[in-house]
Design an enzyme around this catalytic site. Structure first.
Site, PDB file in Angstrom:
ATOM      1  N   ASP A 179     -24.168  14.848   1.004  1.00 61.82           N
ATOM      2  CA  ASP A 179     -22.883  14.900   0.298  1.00 61.82           C
ATOM      3  C   ASP A 179     -21.842  14.824   1.417  1.00 61.82           C
ATOM      4  O   ASP A 179     -21.351  15.831   1.909  1.00 61.82           O
ATOM      5  CB  ASP A 179     -22.806  16.226  -0.466  1.00 61.82           C
ATOM      6  N   CYS A 232     -16.947  12.192  -2.543  1.00 70.11           N
ATOM      7  CA  CYS A 232     -15.976  12.415  -3.626  1.00 70.11           C
ATOM      8  C   CYS A 232     -14.787  11.496  -3.382  1.00 70.11           C
ATOM      9  O   CYS A 232     -13.642  11.926  -3.387  1.00 70.11           O
ATOM     10  CB  CYS A 232     -15.586  13.882  -3.722  1.00 70.11           C
TER      11      CYS A 232
HETATM   12  N1  SAM Z   1     -22.318  19.734  -0.736  1.00 66.38           N
HETATM   13  C1  SAM Z   1     -21.245  20.687  -0.773  1.00 66.38           C
HETATM   14  C2  SAM Z   1     -21.220  21.349  -2.127  1.00 66.38           C
HETATM   15  O1  SAM Z   1     -21.712  20.762  -3.099  1.00 66.38           O
HETATM   16  O2  SAM Z   1     -20.731  22.481  -2.223  1.00 66.38           O
HETATM   17  C3  SAM Z   1     -19.917  20.064  -0.408  1.00 66.38           C
HETATM   18  C4  SAM Z   1     -19.965  19.357   0.912  1.00 66.38           C
HETATM   19  S1  SAM Z   1     -18.465  18.690   1.470  1.00 66.38           S
HETATM   20  C5  SAM Z   1     -18.267  17.316   0.478  1.00 66.38           C
HETATM   21  C6  SAM Z   1     -18.915  18.036   3.012  1.00 66.38           C
HETATM   22  C7  SAM Z   1     -19.399  19.034   4.033  1.00 66.38           C
HETATM   23  O3  SAM Z   1     -19.682  18.310   5.247  1.00 66.38           O
HETATM   24  C8  SAM Z   1     -18.396  20.111   4.401  1.00 66.38           C
HETATM   25  O4  SAM Z   1     -18.991  21.372   4.233  1.00 66.38           O
HETATM   26  C9  SAM Z   1     -18.089  19.859   5.867  1.00 66.38           C
HETATM   27  O5  SAM Z   1     -17.915  21.043   6.589  1.00 66.38           O
HETATM   28  C10 SAM Z   1     -19.321  19.115   6.354  1.00 66.38           C
HETATM   29  N2  SAM Z   1     -19.050  18.260   7.528  1.00 66.38           N
HETATM   30  C11 SAM Z   1     -17.866  17.973   8.107  1.00 66.38           C
HETATM   31  N3  SAM Z   1     -18.048  17.192   9.189  1.00 66.38           N
HETATM   32  C12 SAM Z   1     -19.355  16.977   9.302  1.00 66.38           C
HETATM   33  C13 SAM Z   1     -20.171  16.263  10.226  1.00 66.38           C
HETATM   34  N4  SAM Z   1     -19.633  15.601  11.234  1.00 66.38           N
HETATM   35  N5  SAM Z   1     -21.491  16.282  10.038  1.00 66.38           N
HETATM   36  C14 SAM Z   1     -22.036  16.942   8.992  1.00 66.38           C
HETATM   37  N6  SAM Z   1     -21.327  17.632   8.088  1.00 66.38           N
HETATM   38  C15 SAM Z   1     -20.008  17.648   8.240  1.00 66.38           C
END
Ligand code: SAM
Length: 491
Positions: A179, A232
């Site tokens: 995600d 999203c």
């Molecule tokens: N899957 C979660 C949920 O349903 O509650 C929402 C996830 S949100 C769309 C994306 C997530 O990716 C965030 O928690 C963010 O901190 C993390 N993120 C940000 N930069 C990232 C990176 N470089 N690699 C992996 N994850 C990352």
């Protein structure tokens, strides 16, 4: 809402005559919905109580007419439900499609905080499976761990790693949910900040980051396994282009979920496969994109760490093989993990109602219950990754004995008969959740505080005083209303 002109230009080209209805939908309030934790609240019973409209593509999921003050409902803190945007619950259709064809046992949720998809996966997958839920940002990983603990399940490990660290695991997962962090166009009406942060440059940056995240992690997906890729956002650079790249460069095959048309998801044809887009003028939910792809061959992109790992390839686990006999002396396990023997488990083993399939694992004073069948995989994971929580945190082993942990109180494997408990009213429950002193009728010693039959946590009663053991970092900090305004259940 002041939308950036380059966004308006692109969405007009993308939606044509539908642009106006799309923009009108962005002016309306976002949908509010939640998912019940069926382990804690039985849906059949509560559907009548709730009198709410169901989200058609997810079980135990309901729309609310408006957004209540969820923080003031003790049942939220007891892990009875999770507040989640409806479109993203489409994950259920992907998992159910996979489950109809395969028996996925090992699942990675890579970008998992705050835990919407992980708690959904915990409900959708059998408890015999192993779920690894990862978040790269440390503070967010702890929020994820809190939500996973409240949801309850011994089969989930929470880690705090960069995607690059996963390559070193070798192939391990049957399903991987990514995600991905994205430009967030689908959140425009929910979160003003996502509008302010939107720029064409940021969109390109997001796309490059998504490719890097996937290249780093896909080596740990088994050949034949499934990637659920979601964002999203509405823009093709982060959605269709990424999927096309996975198909053309990495040999993935897009699968067709055959969604019910009446739900309103738009089918996007990509190289003769289908991905799904939720637009807020067509779906009762926010903007969302989802594609399910099957891995056809070993990953082309092998991160450096994986190349090193391949030289000392991890032994493939033999599922179902016995882990060390419980009557053996405690075997020392790598990185300070120990498997507890039956003798050392004596002080706390009757606190669990299900112990046959579980193994007690010590990390320092901390004892957790974790599925026996996944101990080998756990050791492989903790060799490469930073494990934040694993399974159910049962207790802390102190000099004077075992002290029950908060995770145990909230878990489905807690034997409620093993401690006295007291049922409290709404006001007392909130005072407890604020970590204030409360009065109880409990006998001296450790006991459970419960609300509408659902444990909230521990207190230690000493004479007329009770010490509130609610975790400091989870306590409610806001000031509270005088009376209860809303409850998920009728009283
Ligand atoms: N899957 C979660 C949920 O349903 O509650 C929402 C996830 S949100 C769309 C994306 C997530 O990716 C965030 O928690 C963010 O901190 C993390 N993120 C940000 N930069 C990232 C990176 N470089 N690699 C992996 N994850 C990352």
């Amino acid at each position: 809402m002041n939308l950036p002109q380059p966004f308006l230009d692109r969405i007009t080209a993308q939606l044509g005559s539908e642009t106006e209805t799309f923009l009108e939908a962005l002016q309306r309030p976002a949908n509010v919905s939640l998912r019940l934790n069926s382990i804690k609240i039985r849906a059949g019973e509560n559907e009548q109580d709730l009198q709410l409209e169901a989200v058609p593509w997810a079980t135990d999921a309901y729309y609310l007419a408006e957004r209540p003050l969820f923080t003031c409902d003790p049942l939220l803190h007891a892990g009875c439900y999770y507040v989640q945007e409806p479109s993203s619950m489409l994950l259920e259709q992907a998992i159910e499609w996979i489950k109809r064809r395969e028996n996925p046992e090992t699942i990675l949720d890579l970008c998992a905080a705050p835990g919407g998809k992980t708690t959904h996966l915990m409900s959708l997958l059998p408890e015999e499976s192993l779920i690894v839920s990862n978040e790269v940002i440390r503070s967010r990983a702890w929020i994820l761990a809190e939500n996973v603990t409240k949801w309850s399940g011994a089969n989930t490990v929470v880690t705090n790693n960069d995607p690059a660290d996963f390559g070193a695991l070798g192939e391990l997962f049957d399903v991987m949910v990514v995600d991905a962090p994205c430009s967030g166009e689908g959140l425009f009406r929910k979160d003003e900040e996502s509008v302010n942060q939107w720029t064409p440059e940021n969109l390109q940056l997001c796309s490059r980051r998504q490719k890097r995240i996937l290249s780093d992690t896909l080596p740990s997906l088994n050949v034949g396994g499934y990637l659920v890729y979601c964002t999203c956002t509405f823009n093709p650079t982060e959605n269709e282009e990424i999927v096309r790249w996975l198909i053309q460069d990495e040999g993935y095959q897009l699968v067709d979920l055959q969604l019910d048309e009446s739900w309103g998801f738009t089918e996007l044809e990509i190289d003769s496969g289908k991905a799904y887009q939720a637009y807020p003028h067509q779906v009762r939910g926010e903007g969302f994109f989802l594609a399910v792809l099957q891995k056809q061959r070993p990953s082309k992109t092998v991160p450096k760490s994986t190349q090193q790992q391949r030289k000392r390839k991890p032994k493939k686990s033999k599922r179902g093989r016995c882990t060390p006999c419980e009557d053996e002396p405690t075997p020392q396990v790598r990185k300070g993990y120990e498997l507890t023997t039956r003798r050392t488990a004596e002080p706390f083993e009757n606190w669990l109602n299900e112990e046959r399939t579980l193994r007690f694992i010590n990390r320092g004073e901390q004892v957790s219950a974790f599925p026996k069948r996944w101990v080998e995989e756990l050791l492989r994971i903790q060799d490469q990754l930073k494990v934040i929580t694993l399974g159910v945190h049962v207790c802390e082993m102190k000099k004077h004995g075992a002290i029950p942990a908060h995770g145990l109180a909230l878990s489905s494997i807690f034997n409620r008969e093993s401690f006295p408990s007291v049922e409290v009213d709404w006001q007392t429950a909130l005072r407890y959740l604020r970590r204030e002193p409360i009065e109880t009728s409990l006998p001296d010693g450790i006991g459970i505080v419960s609300y509408q039959g659902h444990p909230l946590g521990w207190v230690k009663q000493i004479g007329p005083r009770s010490n509130n053991w609610y975790p400091q970092e989870w306590r409610i900090r806001m000031s509270l209303p005088e009376e209860q305004l809303w409850s998920i259940l009728k009283k």
